[in-house]
Design a protein around this motif. Structure first.
Motif, PDB file in Angstrom:
ATOM      1  N   ASP A  14       5.392   1.476  60.571  1.00  0.00           N
ATOM      2  CA  ASP A  14       4.639   1.781  59.372  1.00  0.00           C
ATOM      3  C   ASP A  14       3.631   0.644  59.207  1.00  0.00           C
ATOM      4  O   ASP A  14       3.988  -0.525  59.184  1.00  0.00           O
ATOM      5  CB  ASP A  14       5.591   1.796  58.176  1.00  0.00           C
ATOM      6  CG  ASP A  14       4.884   2.177  56.907  1.00  0.00           C
ATOM      7  OD1 ASP A  14       5.383   3.070  56.236  1.00  0.00           O
ATOM      8  OD2 ASP A  14       3.856   1.572  56.573  1.00  0.00           O
ATOM      9  N   SER A  17       4.279  -1.948  56.513  1.00  0.00           N
ATOM     10  CA  SER A  17       5.299  -2.960  56.767  1.00  0.00           C
ATOM     11  C   SER A  17       4.702  -4.106  57.567  1.00  0.00           C
ATOM     12  O   SER A  17       5.017  -5.269  57.354  1.00  0.00           O
ATOM     13  CB  SER A  17       6.459  -2.363  57.549  1.00  0.00           C
ATOM     14  OG  SER A  17       6.747  -1.090  57.099  1.00  0.00           O
ATOM     15  N   GLU A  20       2.545  -6.160  55.361  1.00  0.00           N
ATOM     16  CA  GLU A  20       3.386  -6.928  54.463  1.00  0.00           C
ATOM     17  C   GLU A  20       3.939  -8.168  55.180  1.00  0.00           C
ATOM     18  O   GLU A  20       3.976  -9.254  54.627  1.00  0.00           O
ATOM     19  CB  GLU A  20       4.516  -6.030  53.949  1.00  0.00           C
ATOM     20  CG  GLU A  20       5.572  -6.724  53.116  1.00  0.00           C
ATOM     21  CD  GLU A  20       5.009  -7.478  51.928  1.00  0.00           C
ATOM     22  OE1 GLU A  20       3.935  -7.098  51.424  1.00  0.00           O
ATOM     23  OE2 GLU A  20       5.641  -8.459  51.516  1.00  0.00           O
ATOM     24  N   ARG A  21       4.334  -7.998  56.435  1.00  0.00           N
ATOM     25  CA  ARG A  21       4.861  -9.127  57.182  1.00  0.00           C
ATOM     26  C   ARG A  21       3.769 -10.171  57.418  1.00  0.00           C
ATOM     27  O   ARG A  21       3.998 -11.364  57.322  1.00  0.00           O
ATOM     28  CB  ARG A  21       5.454  -8.653  58.509  1.00  0.00           C
ATOM     29  CG  ARG A  21       6.399  -9.709  59.110  1.00  0.00           C
ATOM     30  CD  ARG A  21       7.005  -9.293  60.425  1.00  0.00           C
ATOM     31  NE  ARG A  21       6.016  -8.853  61.366  1.00  0.00           N
ATOM     32  CZ  ARG A  21       5.906  -7.618  61.808  1.00  0.00           C
ATOM     33  NH1 ARG A  21       6.724  -6.698  61.369  1.00  0.00           N
ATOM     34  NH2 ARG A  21       4.978  -7.297  62.677  1.00  0.00           N
TER      35      ARG A  21
ATOM     36  N   SER B  21       2.153   2.055  49.105  1.00  0.00           N
ATOM     37  CA  SER B  21       2.837   1.673  50.321  1.00  0.00           C
ATOM     38  C   SER B  21       4.332   1.922  50.153  1.00  0.00           C
ATOM     39  O   SER B  21       4.857   1.926  49.047  1.00  0.00           O
ATOM     40  CB  SER B  21       2.565   0.217  50.645  1.00  0.00           C
ATOM     41  OG  SER B  21       3.086  -0.585  49.637  1.00  0.00           O
ATOM     42  N   LEU B  23       8.345   1.439  52.261  1.00  0.00           N
ATOM     43  CA  LEU B  23       9.092   0.842  53.355  1.00  0.00           C
ATOM     44  C   LEU B  23       9.549   1.945  54.304  1.00  0.00           C
ATOM     45  O   LEU B  23       9.762   3.074  53.894  1.00  0.00           O
ATOM     46  CB  LEU B  23      10.318   0.106  52.810  1.00  0.00           C
ATOM     47  CG  LEU B  23      10.040  -1.042  51.850  1.00  0.00           C
ATOM     48  CD1 LEU B  23      11.340  -1.503  51.216  1.00  0.00           C
ATOM     49  CD2 LEU B  23       9.375  -2.192  52.578  1.00  0.00           C
ATOM     50  N   ILE B  80      12.653  -7.202  49.936  1.00  0.00           N
ATOM     51  CA  ILE B  80      12.311  -5.812  49.628  1.00  0.00           C
ATOM     52  C   ILE B  80      11.230  -5.898  48.551  1.00  0.00           C
ATOM     53  O   ILE B  80      11.508  -6.218  47.404  1.00  0.00           O
ATOM     54  CB  ILE B  80      13.538  -5.027  49.099  1.00  0.00           C
ATOM     55  CG1 ILE B  80      14.666  -5.020  50.135  1.00  0.00           C
ATOM     56  CG2 ILE B  80      13.150  -3.605  48.702  1.00  0.00           C
ATOM     57  CD1 ILE B  80      14.451  -4.154  51.343  1.00  0.00           C
ATOM     58  N   THR B  81       9.994  -5.671  48.957  1.00  0.00           N
ATOM     59  CA  THR B  81       8.890  -5.903  48.032  1.00  0.00           C
ATOM     60  C   THR B  81       8.346  -4.622  47.440  1.00  0.00           C
ATOM     61  O   THR B  81       7.598  -4.667  46.466  1.00  0.00           O
ATOM     62  CB  THR B  81       7.746  -6.633  48.758  1.00  0.00           C
ATOM     63  OG1 THR B  81       7.487  -5.929  49.982  1.00  0.00           O
ATOM     64  CG2 THR B  81       8.123  -8.053  49.086  1.00  0.00           C
ATOM     65  N   TYR B  85      10.649   4.195  49.691  1.00  0.00           N
ATOM     66  CA  TYR B  85      10.880   4.422  51.117  1.00  0.00           C
ATOM     67  C   TYR B  85      10.218   5.742  51.512  1.00  0.00           C
ATOM     68  O   TYR B  85      10.218   6.699  50.736  1.00  0.00           O
ATOM     69  CB  TYR B  85      12.372   4.555  51.413  1.00  0.00           C
ATOM     70  CG  TYR B  85      13.220   3.391  50.961  1.00  0.00           C
ATOM     71  CD1 TYR B  85      13.461   2.311  51.809  1.00  0.00           C
ATOM     72  CD2 TYR B  85      13.808   3.387  49.695  1.00  0.00           C
ATOM     73  CE1 TYR B  85      14.259   1.259  51.402  1.00  0.00           C
ATOM     74  CE2 TYR B  85      14.607   2.335  49.280  1.00  0.00           C
ATOM     75  CZ  TYR B  85      14.831   1.266  50.143  1.00  0.00           C
ATOM     76  OH  TYR B  85      15.626   0.235  49.735  1.00  0.00           O
TER      77      TYR B  85
END
Lengths: 150, 128
Positions: A14, A17, A20-21, B21, B23, B80-81, B85
């Motif tokens: 994704d 993700s 975000e990382r 966004s 997860l 977990i931001t 999901y």
């Protein structure tokens, strides 16, 4: 430090993700050094930690566990969460084919170093919808108290 | 099993906007003679905040995590931001989408996608 964003296979990830990382890695680089007991990221379960004037709140995202099997310990200012998650994949079934195996299975343990001034006697934990919530109260010392004059 | 461009265009016009966004939940998928079983980790998602949809051959799993946070909580560490999901799969034709069953237990979704009767293995007897 490495930017793994570009070496990854984007088709299986994704994008958010990854972004975000990247954001976290940048923050890590420019946001000052971590504490000596700094918390390593990643691993199971994922942790979110926050604080209020009264307590430290720890959330462990550990779905699919038997609440009775979760070990929560507080020793000399370090909180540990441990347990075991059994794999859902079929074992010994020759006709079953595993296509994707991403979920964590096995024993886990994560430790959180708590700040000073917490009350080791005032810890509560509950487990709901796969999230373990541990609340550690701060000591009442810092709070204003009225002293009676004899 | 990735969302194709066509799927992405379709979902973009629906409720989840690209700005939202989400997860990517980890999953286990295995197949036996009678169907496919999927497990997905969705910690914090109550049953009523889980959204499952099968549109033609596209399976969409979406969930919103809910936590009772104290109002004055100040986050100091967050892995977990995003409390959301989302994951999309393309299904194959032999699965009977009418008979999909789902259960949610302690933040783990279990989906069972049975194969249509005609797609199940049959033993053919050899005569003579």
């Amino acid at each position: 430090m490495s930017f793994s964003l570009f070496s990854r296979d984007m088709s299986s990830r994704d994008m958010f993700s990854d972004l975000e990382r990247l954001r976290r890695e940048l923050q890590q680089t420019f946001g000052g050094g971590p504490s000596i007991r700094g918390l390593a990221r990643g691993g199971f379960p994922a942790l979110n930690i926050g604080s209020t004037p009264q307590a430290i709140e720890i959330f462990a995202y550990a779905p699919g566990l038997d609440p009775a099997s979760i070990e929560v310990n507080l020793e000399r200012g370090t909180l540990t969460v441990a347990g075991e998650r059994v794999s859902a994949l079929p074992e010994g079934d020759e006709k079953a084919v595993v296509h994707i195996n991403e979920r964590f299975a096995g024993r886990f343990r994560r430790a959180v170093s708590l700040p000073d001034g917490i009350d080791p006697e005032a810890v509560s934990a509950d487990y709901r919808e796969g999230v373990l919530h541990v609340s550690v109260k701060r000591l009442a010392e810092a709070q204003p108290r009225r002293i009676a004059v004899q | 099993m990735n969302d194709t461009t066509a799927v992405a265009t379709k979902t973009a016009s629906a409720a989840p906007t690209p700005a939202e966004s989400a997860l990517l939940p980890p999953v286990d998928v295995f197949e036996d003679a009678t169907g496919i079983t999927l497990y997905a980790d969705l910690p914090g998602v109550p049953k009523d905040k889980l959204h499952l949809e099968i549109d033609a051959d596209t399976l969409t799993i979406e969930g919103e995590a809910q936590l009772d946070l104290p109002g004055d909580l100040e986050a100091s560490h967050a892995e977990i931001t995003v409390p959301r999901y989302r994951r999309v799969f393309t299904l194959s034709r032999e699965l009977d989408t009418e008979k999909v069953s789902a259960e949610m237990h302690q933040g783990v979704l279990k989906l069972r996608l049975p194969k249509a009767a005609h797609a199940q293995p049959r033993k053919i007897e050899v005569r003579g």
